[in-house]
Design an enzyme around this catalytic site. Structure first.
Site, short mmCIF file in Angstrom:
data_model
loop_
_atom_site.label_atom_id
_atom_site.label_comp_id
_atom_site.label_asym_id
_atom_site.label_seq_id
_atom_site.Cartn_x
_atom_site.Cartn_y
_atom_site.Cartn_z
N ARG A 42 0.90 -1.12 0.20
CA ARG A 42 0.13 0.04 0.10
C ARG A 42 0.87 1.23 -0.12
O ARG A 42 1.68 1.29 0.90
CB ARG A 42 -0.95 -0.01 1.33
CG ARG A 42 -1.85 1.32 1.40
CD ARG A 42 -2.88 0.69 2.51
NE ARG A 42 -3.91 1.80 2.73
CZ ARG A 42 -4.02 3.11 3.49
NH1 ARG A 42 -2.96 3.24 4.08
NH2 ARG A 42 -5.14 3.74 3.52
N SER A 111 -12.53 -3.37 -0.04
CA SER A 111 -12.85 -2.64 1.25
C SER A 111 -14.15 -2.41 1.57
O SER A 111 -14.78 -1.77 0.40
CB SER A 111 -12.08 -1.32 1.24
OG SER A 111 -10.60 -1.16 1.19
N LYS A 140 -5.82 5.54 8.28
CA LYS A 140 -6.92 5.81 7.17
C LYS A 140 -7.49 7.08 7.71
O LYS A 140 -8.41 6.88 8.22
CB LYS A 140 -7.76 4.82 7.11
CG LYS A 140 -8.86 4.89 5.99
CD LYS A 140 -8.60 3.87 4.92
CE LYS A 140 -9.75 3.74 3.80
NZ LYS A 140 -9.42 2.90 2.94
#
Ligand code: TZP
Ligand code: MG
Length: 212
Positions: A42, A111, A140
């Site tokens: 990521r 997600s 996040k």
């Protein structure tokens, strides 16, 4: 690699928000030797050439360890490096869009942030889901925690069909509480990547999960 995914309990992410450019490979190796069953790359904000290069390195490490390697956000890169999977968010297009790029064999994860989204992802044909963030997390930013109230329901309804990985604010300290709420599989990012020893932190999280 679908079988490995189906057996996976702890999903590790090499997140460039926590891992320096030069430490990407060693972070992946440490997560794997600590017992992470899946590795995702990521790299929010990194340029695509850099992500491609990191993905090329990680796919080799993961292949050798027989750990599924998943690329976040970039189906073309996943395809190019022959990753095992691609992970996409709610705003990253339909499964058909992604499937048309990566082909029939690749694992595609989604997600999800609610029971409804989790049900939809199953209907759509995704191979696994992330469910969260359960708790607010600096990894996040700007997304509220959804709490643990639907964890057990999602695990029962969706998790009996495809793997459900709970995510968001999960740490070695609270993982047992999340397991008590019904979670079976977990993603842990910052708690592992910021630990003094990534390997030991991962091993300790894995130990809690497998002994629950
Ligand atoms: N998606 C939902 S929460 C999250 C992502 C990528 C980040 C989880 O990171 P952490 O540090 O384990 O809370
Ligand atoms: Mg995304």
């Amino acid at each position: 690699m679908k079988t490995e995914l189906e057996n996976a309990l702890l999903y590790g992410i090499v997140d460039r928000g926590y891992v320096d450019e030069n430490d990407v490979e060693s972070a992946a190796r440490s997560l794997i030797s600590g017992g992470a069953d899946v590795i995702q790359l990521r790299a929010k904000g990194c340029d695509e050439d850099e992500i491609l290069e990191m993905a090329r390195q990680l796919v080799l490490i993961c292949r050798e360890a027989e750990v599924p390697f998943i690329v976040n956000d970039f189906p073309e890169i996943a395809k190019q490096v022959k990753a095992d999977g691609i992970h996409v968010g709610q705003d990253d297009g339909s499964i058909n869009d992604v499937r048309s790029i990566v082909g029939d064999e690749m694992i595609i994860g989604r997600s999800t942030h609610s029971l409804e989204q989790a049900e939809q992802a199953l209907l759509d044909g995704f191979d696994y889901i992330g469910f969260g963030p359960l708790f607010p997390t600096p990894t996040k930013k700007g997304r509220a925690g959804i709490g643990m109230e639907n964890v057990s329901l999602v695990q029962d309804k969706i998790g009996s069909k495809i793997p459900v990985f709970c995510i968001g604010g999960i740490t070695r300290k609270n993982i047992e509480t999340v397991a008590q709420a019904g979670a079976k599989r977990f993603v842990i990012v910052s708690d592992l990547l910021t630990a003094e020893s990534i390997e030991q932190a991962t091993a300790s999280a894995k130990n809690i999960i497998t002994n629950f």
